[in-house]
Design a protein around this motif. Sequence first.
Motif, PDB file in Angstrom:
ATOM      1  N   VAL A  73      43.969  35.788  38.845  1.00 31.79           N
ATOM      2  CA  VAL A  73      43.622  37.222  38.068  1.00 31.79           C
ATOM      3  C   VAL A  73      44.383  37.218  36.824  1.00 31.79           C
ATOM      4  CG1 VAL A  73      43.747  38.263  40.345  1.00 31.79           C
ATOM      5  CG2 VAL A  73      45.856  38.084  39.046  1.00 31.79           C
ATOM      6  N   SER A  74      44.001  38.150  36.001  1.00 31.33           N
ATOM      7  CA  SER A  74      44.372  38.313  34.520  1.00 31.33           C
ATOM      8  C   SER A  74      46.087  38.832  34.827  1.00 31.33           C
ATOM      9  CB  SER A  74      43.834  39.222  33.765  1.00 31.33           C
ATOM     10  OG  SER A  74      44.697  39.428  32.596  1.00 31.33           O
ATOM     11  N   TRP A  75      46.915  38.155  34.138  1.00 29.80           N
ATOM     12  CA  TRP A  75      48.483  38.515  34.060  1.00 29.80           C
ATOM     13  C   TRP A  75      48.595  40.067  33.418  1.00 29.80           C
ATOM     14  CZ3 TRP A  75      53.364  37.482  35.646  1.00 29.80           C
ATOM     15  CH2 TRP A  75      54.325  37.995  34.937  1.00 29.80           C
ATOM     16  N   ALA A  76      47.564  40.612  32.771  1.00 33.37           N
ATOM     17  CA  ALA A  76      47.837  41.804  31.975  1.00 33.37           C
ATOM     18  C   ALA A  76      47.712  42.901  33.145  1.00 33.37           C
ATOM     19  CB  ALA A  76      46.637  42.130  31.081  1.00 33.37           C
ATOM     20  N   TYR A  77      47.255  42.776  34.123  1.00 37.34           N
ATOM     21  CA  TYR A  77      47.280  43.687  35.121  1.00 37.34           C
ATOM     22  C   TYR A  77      47.963  43.717  36.360  1.00 37.34           C
ATOM     23  CZ  TYR A  77      42.763  44.678  32.654  1.00 37.34           C
ATOM     24  OH  TYR A  77      41.922  45.020  31.811  1.00 37.34           O
ATOM     25  N   GLU A 107      52.233  44.144  41.850  1.00 35.23           N
ATOM     26  CA  GLU A 107      51.285  45.000  42.003  1.00 35.23           C
ATOM     27  C   GLU A 107      50.234  45.091  41.264  1.00 35.23           C
ATOM     28  OE1 GLU A 107      51.076  49.956  42.884  1.00 35.23           O
ATOM     29  OE2 GLU A 107      53.056  49.101  42.094  1.00 35.23           O
ATOM     30  N   VAL A 108      48.679  45.326  41.523  1.00 32.18           N
ATOM     31  CA  VAL A 108      47.546  45.438  40.649  1.00 32.18           C
ATOM     32  C   VAL A 108      48.031  46.903  40.014  1.00 32.18           C
ATOM     33  CG1 VAL A 108      45.437  45.456  40.324  1.00 32.18           C
ATOM     34  CG2 VAL A 108      46.206  43.795  42.110  1.00 32.18           C
ATOM     35  N   THR A 109      47.849  46.868  38.608  1.00 35.18           N
ATOM     36  CA  THR A 109      47.922  48.178  37.999  1.00 35.18           C
ATOM     37  C   THR A 109      46.969  48.125  36.900  1.00 35.18           C
ATOM     38  OG1 THR A 109      49.419  49.920  37.125  1.00 35.18           O
ATOM     39  CG2 THR A 109      50.024  47.455  36.678  1.00 35.18           C
ATOM     40  N   GLY A 110      46.695  49.413  36.189  1.00 33.28           N
ATOM     41  CA  GLY A 110      46.096  49.456  35.085  1.00 33.28           C
ATOM     42  C   GLY A 110      44.434  49.324  34.871  1.00 33.28           C
ATOM     43  N   VAL A 111      43.853  49.118  36.266  1.00 33.16           N
ATOM     44  CA  VAL A 111      42.592  48.881  36.402  1.00 33.16           C
ATOM     45  C   VAL A 111      41.803  50.230  36.463  1.00 33.16           C
ATOM     46  CG1 VAL A 111      40.716  47.965  38.011  1.00 33.16           C
ATOM     47  CG2 VAL A 111      42.778  47.017  37.990  1.00 33.16           C
ATOM     48  N   GLY A 112      40.475  50.314  35.692  1.00 37.82           N
ATOM     49  CA  GLY A 112      40.029  51.860  35.758  1.00 37.82           C
ATOM     50  C   GLY A 112      39.754  52.318  37.018  1.00 37.82           C
ATOM     51  N   GLU A 113      39.472  53.592  37.029  1.00 32.95           N
ATOM     52  CA  GLU A 113      39.489  54.302  38.298  1.00 32.95           C
ATOM     53  C   GLU A 113      38.111  53.757  39.125  1.00 32.95           C
ATOM     54  OE1 GLU A 113      38.540  58.867  39.312  1.00 32.95           O
ATOM     55  OE2 GLU A 113      40.161  58.522  37.973  1.00 32.95           O
ATOM     56  N   ASP A 114      37.104  53.662  38.360  1.00 33.38           N
ATOM     57  CA  ASP A 114      35.978  53.011  39.169  1.00 33.38           C
ATOM     58  C   ASP A 114      35.655  51.642  38.846  1.00 33.38           C
ATOM     59  OD1 ASP A 114      35.277  55.623  39.685  1.00 33.38           O
ATOM     60  OD2 ASP A 114      34.077  56.008  37.962  1.00 33.38           O
ATOM     61  N   ASP A 115      36.830  50.766  38.675  1.00 38.69           N
ATOM     62  CA  ASP A 115      36.863  49.266  38.920  1.00 38.69           C
ATOM     63  C   ASP A 115      37.685  48.785  39.571  1.00 38.69           C
ATOM     64  OD1 ASP A 115      35.759  47.107  37.581  1.00 38.69           O
ATOM     65  OD2 ASP A 115      36.637  47.129  35.738  1.00 38.69           O
TER      66      ASP A 115
END
Length: 101
Positions: free
Chosen positions: A92-96, A32-40
């Motif tokens: 995509v970046s693994w960090a997210y 799951e994609v997580t940790g992305v800024g609210e407006d990003d």
Amino acid sequence: MRKAVTAAVSAIVIATTLGATPATAGSLGRFEVTGVGEDDMLKMRAGPGTGFIVLLGLPNGTILQVHDCQQTGGTRWCEVSLDQARRVRGHVSWAYLRKLR
């Protein structure tokens, strides 16, 4: 405006990839994609690095299949496909990413 552009890009990517080779059976699983800024949005790119074009913007909660990952510079990039549209692939970046159980 941003949503309209994202929708338009999504439609183009899906339309151009329908004739592509289906995703292979190999996968590291669902994430799951997580940790992305609210407006990003997390940028799905054409290759493993920021120098590649952005194919899609993925909001938090998007489910992806992760096929493979590699270290490029200081970032671990993963080749992914959309869980509900597996022919749509990019990096995509693994960090997210967070592994789903």
